[in-house]
Scaffold this motif. Structure first.
Motif, mmCIF file in Angstrom:
data_model
loop_
_atom_site.group_PDB
_atom_site.id
_atom_site.type_symbol
_atom_site.label_atom_id
_atom_site.label_comp_id
_atom_site.label_asym_id
_atom_site.label_seq_id
_atom_site.Cartn_x
_atom_site.Cartn_y
_atom_site.Cartn_z
ATOM 1 N N VAL A 206 33.628 52.584 42.857
ATOM 2 C CA VAL A 206 35.049 52.431 42.419
ATOM 3 C C VAL A 206 35.148 51.935 41.034
ATOM 4 C CG1 VAL A 206 37.516 51.818 42.787
ATOM 5 C CG2 VAL A 206 36.028 52.121 44.748
ATOM 6 N N ILE A 207 35.663 52.839 39.893
ATOM 7 C CA ILE A 207 35.569 52.367 38.343
ATOM 8 C C ILE A 207 37.046 52.081 38.348
ATOM 9 C CG2 ILE A 207 35.273 53.242 36.146
ATOM 10 C CD1 ILE A 207 32.854 53.066 37.916
ATOM 11 N N TYR A 208 37.153 50.861 37.899
ATOM 12 C CA TYR A 208 38.501 50.184 37.594
ATOM 13 C C TYR A 208 38.641 49.882 35.951
ATOM 14 C CZ TYR A 208 42.774 47.277 37.727
ATOM 15 O OH TYR A 208 44.058 46.587 37.554
ATOM 16 N N TYR A 209 37.589 49.422 35.551
ATOM 17 C CA TYR A 209 37.455 49.483 34.078
ATOM 18 C C TYR A 209 36.757 50.665 33.456
ATOM 19 C CZ TYR A 209 38.763 44.469 35.534
ATOM 20 O OH TYR A 209 39.261 43.733 36.028
ATOM 21 N N ARG A 210 37.473 51.327 32.596
ATOM 22 C CA ARG A 210 36.911 52.647 32.035
ATOM 23 C C ARG A 210 36.028 52.323 30.742
ATOM 24 N NH1 ARG A 210 42.063 54.352 33.400
ATOM 25 N NH2 ARG A 210 42.821 54.365 31.246
ATOM 26 N N GLY A 211 35.929 51.020 30.141
ATOM 27 C CA GLY A 211 35.238 50.933 28.883
ATOM 28 C C GLY A 211 35.404 49.466 28.599
ATOM 29 N N ILE A 212 35.144 49.356 27.083
ATOM 30 C CA ILE A 212 34.915 47.890 26.716
ATOM 31 C C ILE A 212 36.544 47.584 26.609
ATOM 32 C CG2 ILE A 212 34.543 46.345 24.873
ATOM 33 C CD1 ILE A 212 31.715 47.815 24.557
ATOM 34 N N TRP A 213 37.229 48.441 25.613
ATOM 35 C CA TRP A 213 38.724 48.221 25.297
ATOM 36 C C TRP A 213 39.659 48.288 26.336
ATOM 37 C CZ3 TRP A 213 38.850 45.749 20.933
ATOM 38 C CH2 TRP A 213 37.926 45.890 19.709
ATOM 39 N N HIS A 214 39.427 49.029 27.382
ATOM 40 C CA HIS A 214 40.219 49.160 28.382
ATOM 41 C C HIS A 214 39.871 48.064 29.328
ATOM 42 C CE1 HIS A 214 41.266 50.667 32.772
ATOM 43 N NE2 HIS A 214 42.173 51.067 32.275
ATOM 44 N N ALA A 215 38.852 47.469 29.443
ATOM 45 C CA ALA A 215 38.597 46.393 30.348
ATOM 46 C C ALA A 215 39.406 45.218 29.636
ATOM 47 C CB ALA A 215 37.212 46.081 30.586
ATOM 48 N N LEU A 216 39.307 45.019 28.100
ATOM 49 C CA LEU A 216 39.920 44.012 27.282
ATOM 50 C C LEU A 216 41.409 44.003 27.573
ATOM 51 C CD1 LEU A 216 37.828 43.832 24.389
ATOM 52 C CD2 LEU A 216 37.595 42.002 25.950
ATOM 53 N N SER A 217 42.006 45.167 27.360
ATOM 54 C CA SER A 217 43.380 45.338 27.527
ATOM 55 C C SER A 217 43.994 45.153 28.977
ATOM 56 C CB SER A 217 43.745 46.608 26.910
ATOM 57 O OG SER A 217 43.303 47.639 27.680
ATOM 58 N N THR A 218 43.284 45.606 29.996
ATOM 59 C CA THR A 218 43.496 45.357 31.474
ATOM 60 C C THR A 218 43.391 43.917 31.839
ATOM 61 O OG1 THR A 218 42.711 47.768 31.803
ATOM 62 C CG2 THR A 218 42.898 46.218 33.734
ATOM 63 N N ILE A 219 42.601 43.240 31.371
ATOM 64 C CA ILE A 219 42.215 41.730 31.977
ATOM 65 C C ILE A 219 43.584 41.114 31.273
ATOM 66 C CG2 ILE A 219 40.855 39.874 31.600
ATOM 67 C CD1 ILE A 219 38.535 41.744 31.587
ATOM 68 N N CYS A 220 43.822 41.370 29.985
ATOM 69 C CA CYS A 220 44.987 40.409 29.254
ATOM 70 C C CYS A 220 46.156 40.948 30.230
ATOM 71 C CB CYS A 220 44.901 40.881 27.948
ATOM 72 S SG CYS A 220 43.528 40.339 27.018
ATOM 73 N N LYS A 221 46.232 42.204 30.613
ATOM 74 C CA LYS A 221 47.520 42.431 31.100
ATOM 75 C C LYS A 221 47.733 42.071 32.683
ATOM 76 C CE LYS A 221 50.031 46.775 32.573
ATOM 77 N NZ LYS A 221 50.270 48.082 32.486
ATOM 78 N N ASP A 222 46.588 42.035 33.420
ATOM 79 C CA ASP A 222 46.720 41.828 34.925
ATOM 80 C C ASP A 222 46.575 40.178 34.939
ATOM 81 O OD1 ASP A 222 46.672 44.276 35.380
ATOM 82 O OD2 ASP A 222 44.634 44.426 35.888
ATOM 83 N N GLU A 223 45.674 39.601 33.956
ATOM 84 C CA GLU A 223 45.356 38.087 34.303
ATOM 85 C C GLU A 223 45.804 37.091 32.992
ATOM 86 O OE1 GLU A 223 41.100 38.079 35.535
ATOM 87 O OE2 GLU A 223 41.469 40.189 35.640
ATOM 88 N N GLY A 224 46.410 37.874 32.003
ATOM 89 C CA GLY A 224 46.617 36.847 30.899
ATOM 90 C C GLY A 224 45.461 36.554 29.786
ATOM 91 N N PHE A 225 45.786 36.320 28.581
ATOM 92 C CA PHE A 225 44.626 36.059 27.648
ATOM 93 C C PHE A 225 43.579 35.139 28.102
ATOM 94 C CE2 PHE A 225 42.991 33.775 23.933
ATOM 95 C CZ PHE A 225 42.396 34.904 23.420
ATOM 96 N N LEU A 226 43.976 34.248 29.246
ATOM 97 C CA LEU A 226 42.880 32.908 29.576
ATOM 98 C C LEU A 226 42.185 33.832 30.420
ATOM 99 C CD1 LEU A 226 44.960 29.765 29.653
ATOM 100 C CD2 LEU A 226 43.475 30.201 27.827
#
Length: 343
Positions: A186-206
């Motif tokens: 199962v692919i949730y993160y599609r690449g570097i930028w998508h992973a960075l933005s998704t993590i910030c959106k889902d879990e906050g900058f920290l």
């Protein structure tokens, strides 16, 4: 720990596969080219940085399959009942990857690993030189520059501080690398930028800094163990067999120091990986009590052996990792020394 700093594996500072080999290269280069100081200056800081970056990138790419296997084993018991887990088998897991994900899946997350290596190397190199100059200017140390003990102290402290700085600056890329490599079908993160933005959106900058504490905690032990094992084994070898090739001695001792450092700091690296995956892809959190609580949770659920899941592929990548870094680094120095910009 990474050293990459396994810690770093990534370990920060001086990681297992990167740090001991860099230390070996630096000391071997100093030993074999000391009479050629003018040549060292000729290729300059930028060229050394490029050579180190390319060497690290090639080494990481060649050993990426083993690195991904290490990560998959490390997180194996995170969302599973430990009693149902089978004994780790490199061949079984490698076969599963090829069968279910394809051969290219061995290099999942390798692009971000290379992207992480460049700023990490740059910051580490720059910070080390600055910290070393600062420490040498401290009253008391300034008058002992020729003292071997004081010089070792400055290098250890400077290396540790540089490792902490480099790891902190480039850590989000290391976290993204872990999440990309840990994905299976199962692919949730599609690449570097998508992973960075998704993590910030889902879990906050920290969320980009989950597990940083375990990374920084491993910097000191990783540097100290790698340095002491390398120096001790090299001195003993050369005293017993002074005519042996310096390349062979450096490769063997560098590999031994990497194995020793991995053995001691691997539990911290495993905890770091699992903390990096906390809340990934919307999954429920498993460890909610910080670094110490995570250690307790793992040992209680999986035993002390649980802290060493994935240590075997980690061992297997040490020797080729050191060898590849050395060969590529020396080759790049020769090529860069003959470029028009350096002549």
């Amino acid at each position: 720990m990474q050293t990459d700093a396994r810690v770093g594996g990534s370990r920060a500072g001086i990681s297992v596969d990167d740090g001991c080999s860099r230390k070996f290269l630096r000391q071997h280069h100093h030993r074999t080219t000391q009479p050629e100081h003018q040549h060292h200056s000729q290729i300059g800081t930028l060229s050394h940085l490029i050579a180190g970056g390319v060497a690290g990138a090639v080494s990481k790419t060649c050993t990426a399959p083993l690195a991904r296997l290490t990560i998959l084993f490390q997180v194996q018991g995170m969302h599973s009942d430990a009693s149902t887990l089978k004994k780790a088998s490199i061949w079984h897991e490698a076969s599963r990857i090829v069968r279910e994900e394809g051969f290219k899946a061995f290099w999942k997350g390798n692009l971000v690993t290379i992207a992480h290596r460049l700023p990490y190397s740059a910051v580490n190199f720059y910070a080390y030189e600055r910290y070393k100059k600062f420490l040498q200017s401290i009253p008391g140390l300034e008058s002992h520059r020729e003292n071997w003990g004081a010089d070792v102290c400055v290098r250890l402290l400077g290396g540790g501080m540089a490792g902490v700085t480099a790891a902190s600056v480039s850590y989000p890329l290391d976290l993204v690398r872990t999440r990309l490599a840990a994905q299976r079908n199962v692919i949730y993160y599609r690449g570097i930028w998508h992973a960075l933005s998704t993590i910030c959106k889902d879990e906050g900058f920290l969320g980009l800094y989950k597990g940083l504490g375990a990374t920084l905690l491993g910097v000191g032990p990783s540097i100290a163990i790698s340095f002491s094992v390398y120096e001790t084994s090299r001195s003993y070898w050369q005293s017993q067999r002074p005519n042996d090739s310096s390349v062979l001695v450096g490769l063997a001792c560098g590999s031994l120091s990497g194995i020793a450092s991995s053995t001691v700091t691997f539990p911290l690296d495993l905890v770091r990986r699992r903390m990096q995956l906390e809340g990934a892809a919307g999954q429920a959190r498993v460890y909610k009590t910080g670094l110490v609580g995570t250690f307790r949770h793992i040992t209680k659920a999986e035993g002390l052996r649980g802290l060493y899941r994935g240590i075997l592929p980690e061992y297997f990548k040490v020797v080729p990792g050191v060898g590849i870094v050395f060969m590529v680094y020396e080759t790049m120095k020769i090529l860069l020394a003959h470029t028009p910009a350096d002549e």
